[in-house]
Design a protein around this motif. Sequence first.
Motif, PDB file in Angstrom:
ATOM      1  N   LYS A 103       0.824  -1.211   0.000  1.00 32.67           N
ATOM      2  CA  LYS A 103       0.000   0.000   0.000  1.00 32.67           C
ATOM      3  C   LYS A 103       0.857   1.258   0.000  1.00 32.67           C
ATOM      4  O   LYS A 103       1.931   1.299   0.594  1.00 32.67           O
ATOM      5  N   PHE A 104       0.329   2.305  -0.665  1.00 33.45           N
ATOM      6  CA  PHE A 104       0.972   3.601  -0.648  1.00 33.45           C
ATOM      7  C   PHE A 104       0.575   4.356   0.622  1.00 33.45           C
ATOM      8  O   PHE A 104      -0.407   3.993   1.287  1.00 33.45           O
ATOM      9  N   PHE A 105       1.326   5.403   0.921  1.00 31.07           N
ATOM     10  CA  PHE A 105       1.075   6.173   2.139  1.00 31.07           C
ATOM     11  C   PHE A 105      -0.364   6.680   2.194  1.00 31.07           C
ATOM     12  O   PHE A 105      -1.025   6.599   3.242  1.00 31.07           O
ATOM     13  N   LYS A 106      -0.882   7.185   1.089  1.00 30.14           N
ATOM     14  CA  LYS A 106      -2.231   7.764   1.079  1.00 30.14           C
ATOM     15  C   LYS A 106      -3.314   6.734   1.397  1.00 30.14           C
ATOM     16  O   LYS A 106      -4.436   7.094   1.796  1.00 30.14           O
ATOM     17  N   ASP A 107      -3.001   5.452   1.222  1.00 34.39           N
ATOM     18  CA  ASP A 107      -3.984   4.389   1.444  1.00 34.39           C
ATOM     19  C   ASP A 107      -3.894   3.772   2.836  1.00 34.39           C
ATOM     20  O   ASP A 107      -4.674   2.861   3.166  1.00 34.39           O
ATOM     21  N   LEU A 108      -2.970   4.258   3.665  1.00 34.33           N
ATOM     22  CA  LEU A 108      -2.820   3.718   5.022  1.00 34.33           C
ATOM     23  C   LEU A 108      -3.888   4.296   5.939  1.00 34.33           C
ATOM     24  O   LEU A 108      -4.375   5.422   5.726  1.00 34.33           O
ATOM     25  N   PRO A 109      -4.273   3.568   6.998  1.00 37.94           N
ATOM     26  CA  PRO A 109      -5.209   4.117   7.984  1.00 37.94           C
ATOM     27  C   PRO A 109      -4.664   5.428   8.563  1.00 37.94           C
ATOM     28  O   PRO A 109      -3.449   5.589   8.707  1.00 37.94           O
ATOM     29  N   GLN A 110      -5.542   6.349   8.913  1.00 35.24           N
ATOM     30  CA  GLN A 110      -5.127   7.676   9.373  1.00 35.24           C
ATOM     31  C   GLN A 110      -4.203   7.608  10.581  1.00 35.24           C
ATOM     32  O   GLN A 110      -3.219   8.351  10.659  1.00 35.24           O
ATOM     33  N   ARG A 111      -4.490   6.706  11.524  1.00 29.34           N
ATOM     34  CA  ARG A 111      -3.680   6.657  12.738  1.00 29.34           C
ATOM     35  C   ARG A 111      -2.281   6.109  12.462  1.00 29.34           C
ATOM     36  O   ARG A 111      -1.335   6.437  13.170  1.00 29.34           O
ATOM     37  N   LEU A 112      -2.153   5.291  11.415  1.00 29.44           N
ATOM     38  CA  LEU A 112      -0.815   4.836  11.027  1.00 29.44           C
ATOM     39  C   LEU A 112      -0.072   5.983  10.330  1.00 29.44           C
ATOM     40  O   LEU A 112       1.126   6.184  10.564  1.00 29.44           O
ATOM     41  N   GLN A 113      -0.763   6.753   9.523  1.00 27.10           N
ATOM     42  CA  GLN A 113      -0.144   7.932   8.921  1.00 27.10           C
ATOM     43  C   GLN A 113       0.332   8.899  10.013  1.00 27.10           C
ATOM     44  O   GLN A 113       1.433   9.454   9.934  1.00 27.10           O
ATOM     45  N   ASP A 114      -0.512   9.079  11.047  1.00 29.99           N
ATOM     46  CA  ASP A 114      -0.141   9.978  12.147  1.00 29.99           C
ATOM     47  C   ASP A 114       1.125   9.491  12.844  1.00 29.99           C
ATOM     48  O   ASP A 114       2.016  10.284  13.180  1.00 29.99           O
ATOM     49  N   ARG A 115       1.194   8.179  13.068  1.00 28.77           N
ATOM     50  CA  ARG A 115       2.356   7.606  13.747  1.00 28.77           C
ATOM     51  C   ARG A 115       3.637   7.884  12.961  1.00 28.77           C
ATOM     52  O   ARG A 115       4.668   8.273  13.523  1.00 28.77           O
ATOM     53  N   ILE A 116       3.562   7.687  11.664  1.00 25.78           N
ATOM     54  CA  ILE A 116       4.742   7.889  10.818  1.00 25.78           C
ATOM     55  C   ILE A 116       5.150   9.359  10.802  1.00 25.78           C
ATOM     56  O   ILE A 116       6.321   9.696  11.030  1.00 25.78           O
ATOM     57  N   LEU A 117       4.199  10.258  10.575  1.00 28.37           N
ATOM     58  CA  LEU A 117       4.516  11.673  10.436  1.00 28.37           C
ATOM     59  C   LEU A 117       4.985  12.306  11.743  1.00 28.37           C
ATOM     60  O   LEU A 117       5.754  13.278  11.735  1.00 28.37           O
ATOM     61  N   ASP A 118       4.543  11.766  12.885  1.00 24.18           N
ATOM     62  CA  ASP A 118       4.930  12.341  14.179  1.00 24.18           C
ATOM     63  C   ASP A 118       6.156  11.662  14.782  1.00 24.18           C
ATOM     64  O   ASP A 118       6.610  12.049  15.863  1.00 24.18           O
TER      65      ASP A 118
END
Length: 408
Positions: A125-140
């Motif tokens: 999966k690409f970043f845009k397709d990840l669950p929001q909370r996983l995106q938050d974890r990565i970006l923070d």
Amino acid sequence: MSLIKIREFRSDHDENEVHYPEQYQRRLNWPSYLTSSFVESICKDIACLTTIVLADVRKCLKHSRVSGDRPSAKYFHGLLTKGYRYLSLDGQNRSKKLIEFLNNKTPITGNFIDADGKIIPVVNKFFKDLPQRLQDRILDSHLNVEVAPPCSKGELSDIFMALNSGQPLNSHEKRQSQQTPIADWVRKTRKNLNDAIIRVTKGKADHDRMLDDELVAKMTMSLMKNNPSGKSSGDWGLSSEDIDRFYEMGTAFESIVDPGCPYSMDEITRAEQILDMWRHTLLKQKNYTPSKTVPSKMSWAVLYACEWAYDSGYDIHAKSYDLFFKNLKELDDSLISNSETEYTIQRTKYIDEGRDPDEVSKKKYYFSWSNLPHQTAYRKSRINSLTTAIKKSPTSFGLVKVATVAAK
């Protein structure tokens, strides 16, 4: 340690902000699974234990001006005018692959921890397709980004080598980091020849360790006669020490066009023309399909024949590259076969005379020379054997006089 949130790194350290000079980088060679592993380490808060090292372009410019290093000042000023804030010294794969992933160009696969501590399985999966909370974890999450002390352009090479001392650079990775104009020229020339280079090297393995660049350097050295320590001819051997000297002799010059530069433009232009003939021959020959590697001995034979043709005022007719290669291979095969027969006859003679057949040296015979392009004397002997035969009938190899080509 300077910890930066990945959301900040994404906006402030992309390729518009960070310059990745080729001489201070290993090749970009991470496969997708390593990108996935790096993102997993980010989610576990352990990616920050490794360091991305940058140089601050503005501070390096100021340092160079204060120290009176005008070439360095010119270099860093040029980077500033292009909008670069930083110059990368270590961490290219981590930086570029992470930003590729965040920009939805590289998918990931694995088990990742999200901002709530939950394990999230992900498959391609690409970043845009990840669950929001996983995106938050990565970006923070954080990366450790260190800025090297202000330095001159020449000192960048010292820092690069020091940073890579744990995983030793090979000989050519070191050469390519040197401040010598031939390093830039070899990189540029290898890119121009790349479609042919991949026909004679071991693909990705050689590319990743810059052995394709080293091959270009070796071919160029065989075409040049600017070895200051060479015997009257100025020919180069192709040992590791010889290649080191070939690079090091230009360290006092910023550009090939500088007065007194040991790589004269006449010789560079000649080498470029011959290498271009070599490239077209390798690409248009039909003896070896694209899925097969052209043997090294034939690659060198083509180079030698192209050199003779160029220096003798010949070109290869546009429709005759395959004929040129085919007849050259037949000539080479014949010279090898005949010399092996001569070698066997001589050994038999020694046996009949009660002498030790091992006293018959292979290095007196053509079949041995074809494996010794790095040794000047044997290289020259092979060239002489090949070109003596070509001289007898250049047209049978598809060669035409340059004036005739121009007229057409």
